[in-house]
Scaffold this active site. Structure first.
Site, PDB file in Angstrom:
ATOM      1  N   GLU A 273       0.809  -1.224   0.000  1.00 40.05           N
ATOM      2  CA  GLU A 273       0.000   0.000   0.000  1.00 40.05           C
ATOM      3  C   GLU A 273       0.842   1.273   0.000  1.00 40.05           C
ATOM      4  OE1 GLU A 273      -0.655  -2.627   1.925  1.00 40.05           O
ATOM      5  OE2 GLU A 273      -2.606  -3.319   1.242  1.00 40.05           O
TER       6      GLU A 273
ATOM      7  N   HIS B  91     -11.691  -4.495   8.535  1.00 39.90           N
ATOM      8  CA  HIS B  91     -12.220  -4.366   7.169  1.00 39.90           C
ATOM      9  C   HIS B  91     -13.557  -3.632   7.155  1.00 39.90           C
ATOM     10  CE1 HIS B  91      -9.235  -7.513   6.509  1.00 39.90           C
ATOM     11  NE2 HIS B  91      -9.329  -7.305   5.215  1.00 39.90           N
TER      12      HIS B  91
END
Lengths: 323, 335
Positions: free
Chosen positions: B68, B137
């Site tokens: 990321e 999440h």
């Protein structure tokens, strides 16, 4: 590889510009004329000069907190540089960046960076843009041995190798991550060993020898331009001054003997000796280079000191691009 | 594509509105590319990039390593060098992996360089709870981003907004985060076929009303609208405002509404403490204190990670019932 007289003079000139710029900047900081903190590049000049002699203005670099040397070697304007260190409106960033964010987009200098390993991912992105546009340009990320332990470095290296991007990862291994010696922050001696883990060549060169850096960088840059992907080029070097400023903050982390030993390998003295020995320059010619740069620095310092502070109305300018 | 015989507006689910926004952005400008984890071959884990690799090729629709920070750096470097990247951050929760590139590089480069750098980078990402995906999440972290000068943040609540805000984000010359909500992906709505841009920084009055203002974001816009319909039966005529862009915030529309209705509630899915509701409530009391008939209320998640089990996640999430109860409490106090 034959080194031309012009290249030797070019390397020498870039190194002398860095040395004098930094010595003067250090004095200005320690006499409190320049606000904030400066991380000076003295001792490591051969790396910036050796790499930058292989780059055009269109090739990009990312730099580090120790970034003045990279911008000087890329052709930075002393006046805009000193004005920026002084925090004046005529500086490269209008006074908003200072030493740690000094930059020149027109020279492809994508900024000094206050975050260790902040640069490699950005240089990788610049290399991606070069490949995407097919413009033949190369990006170089400068970083230290300390930064090679950051995740950002690993991610950028892996992506650049995977996509064969035109990137050179140039590690300036000066033996210390801030104040911590290399042996205490990584279990390897050569950062270049990490290259095999990314599937790219790893090259070690003498970072106190501008010609050695020039030659090693020449091949790494050429390889990148040929579309063969990145190289991890490690230059073994040393900072003569402290982590911050010239004298630093007085921490005891390395011996005077060690510093003296490295100073015997001063890259500017070494190239001058070589140029005189091979007969491409006289001592007088080389001294004249120093004299010219000293005048350039003195004029630029006067310009910076006399420049106006930025107006308070610019405080909120350029947080966003409103075009 | 065959034209429908009637002139009924076309409907698309939110997920396909995202796809269309991406497709039209890629088609409009050669300098736009899309990069992220599994966005090419797999069509993204949510499915909203499906078909784009086949249409635009591997040069412009790119699978990245699971990196990321590297991906965000790609967006910074490539945008600073003249491209217009769309960077997909699969789950908003993963922003912890790349916050340096967002916070210290992407957001600040232009300012630090005295305006000499321009970073037209769009980051698409997925927020939101309600799918039993647990604590890592499911988060809504927009307040983190809104706190950083240099970033813009939009939160599309409908298919129409998903496409129009995405297109605006890609056209904008700043870093823009487009924060989708995974609980809206299947939601249908009107979406014009042609490209259109929804102006950034402009709120949408979803439901006009006369005596109460609810400011709600993302999926909570629908919970607020549902609550408003039910409250109408009790004579409470709620105006529902969706800021659409949460940075920069359209304070003017919010303040004007509160001056008219005299009562306000802010609703978001993110935790209440330090959330956008705190900022909006502060602005209302600064700008419209004399117009208020009651303290400004806030509905948000409690100060807890998002729990996994459906039993607890239901208790965690704000919903229409909680909004209604809070509106009635505020109105009761005023009465």
């Amino acid at each position: 590889m034959d080194i031309s007289k012009e290249t030797l003079f070019d390397l020498h000139h870039r190194m002398v510009r860095i040395r004098i710029f930094e010595e003067e900047a250090g004095k200005l900081m320690e006499s409190a004329k320049i606000p904030g903190a400066l991380h000076l590049y003295v001792g490591e000049e051969a790396v910036a000069a050796g790499v930058m002699c292989n780059l055009s203005d269109q090739d990009q670099i990312t730099s580090t907190h120790r970034g003045h040397g990279h911008l000087v070697a890329k052709g930075g304007d002393f006046k805009k540089m000193y004005a920026e260190l002084y925090g004046r409106s005529t500086g490269y960033c209008g006074g908003k960046g200072g030493s740690m964010h000094i930059s020149d987009m027109d020279l492809g200098m994508l900024g000094a960076n206050g975050i260790v390993a902040g640069g490699p991912p950005i240089a990788m992105g610049a290399a991606f843009a070069n490949k995407y546009k097919g413009n033949g340009n190369v990006a170089v990320a400068f970083f230290g041995d300390g930064a090679s332990n950051e995740g950002a470095f690993h991610e950028a290296a892996n992506m650049a190798a995977t996509w064969k991007l035109p990137l050179v990862l140039c590690c300036e291994n000066n033996g210390y991550g801030e104040f911590t010696p290399q042996a205490n922050h990584q279990a390897i001696k050569d950062v270049a060993d990490r290259a095999v883990g990314y599937g790219m060549p790893g090259v070690v060169c003498d970072g106190m020898d501008a010609v050695a850096v020039y030659e090693a960088a020449h091949e790494a840059v050429a390889r990148a331009r040929r579309g063969e992907g990145p190289t991890l080029l490690e230059c073994k070097t040393y900072r003569f001054f402290d982590h911050v400023g010239i004298r630093g903050i007085g921490l005891s982390y390395r011996s005077d003997d060690e510093v003296m030993e490295w100073k015997k390998r001063d890259a500017i003295q070494a190239i001058e000796k070589r140029m005189i020995e091979v007969g491409v320059a006289t001592a007088e010619e080389l001294a004249a280079v120093h004299d010219r740069v000293k005048i350039e620095a003195a004029e630029a310092i006067a310009f910076g000191e006399a420049s106006p502070w930025p107006d308070e109305s610019t405080l909120l300018k350029d947080v966003y691009n409103n075009d | 594509m065959t034209q429908a015989p009637t002139s009924e507006p076309r409907k698309l689910p939110y997920i396909l509105a995202i796809t269309e926004g991406l497709r039209q952005s890629l088609a409009a400008d050669e300098n736009v590319f899309l990069a992220g984890e599994d966005v090419a071959g797999a069509g993204s884990v949510f499915g909203y990039t499906r078909g784009l690799l086949a249409e635009f090729g591997a040069k412009r629709v790119i699978d990245t390593p699971i990196s990321e920070e590297g991906i965000m750096g790609l967006g910074v470097g490539a945008s600073a060098c003249g491209l217009r990247p769309i960077i997909d951050l699969m789950f908003m929760d993963f922003i912890g992996e790349c916050m340096d590139e967002v916070l210290n590089q992407m957001a600040k480069m232009r300012y630090m360089f005295g305006g000499k750098a321009t970073l037209p980078v769009t980051v698409t990402t997925m927020s939101g709870a309600g799918m039993n995906l647990a604590a890592q999440h499911s988060q809504s972290l927009e307040a983190w981003l809104c706190h950083v000068p240099g970033l813009k943040v939009v939160m599309p609540s409908t298919p129409y907004d998903a496409k129009g805000l995405l297109i605006s984000a890609v056209r904008d010359n700043n870093p823009v985060f487009v924060v989708f909500h995974k609980g809206l992906l299947g939601m249908p709505g009107e979406v014009p076929e042609e490209p259109y841009a929804i102006p950034l920084g402009k709120a949408n009055i979803v439901r006009p009303g006369s005596n109460f203002t609810i400011i709600a974001t993302s999926k909570m816009v629908h919970e607020a609208t549902k609550a408003a319909a039910e409250l109408a039966e009790d004579g409470i005529d709620v105006e529902v405002i969706d800021p659409r862009t949460v940075q920069p915030l359209d304070s003017e529309t919010i303040i004007n509404s509160v001056k008219k209705t005299h009562r306000a509630l802010i609703v978001h899915e993110a935790v209440r403490f330090g959330g956008l509701g705190a900022e909006i409530a502060a602005q209302i009391q600064e700008e419209a204190f004399d117009f208020l008939d009651a303290p400004v209320g806030r509905v948000g998640a409690p100060f807890s990670p998002v729990p996994f089990t459906p039993a607890l996640e239901k208790a965690y999430l704000p919903n229409a019932d909680k909004i209604k109860a809070e509106v009635k409490r505020i109105v009761g106090r005023a009465g």
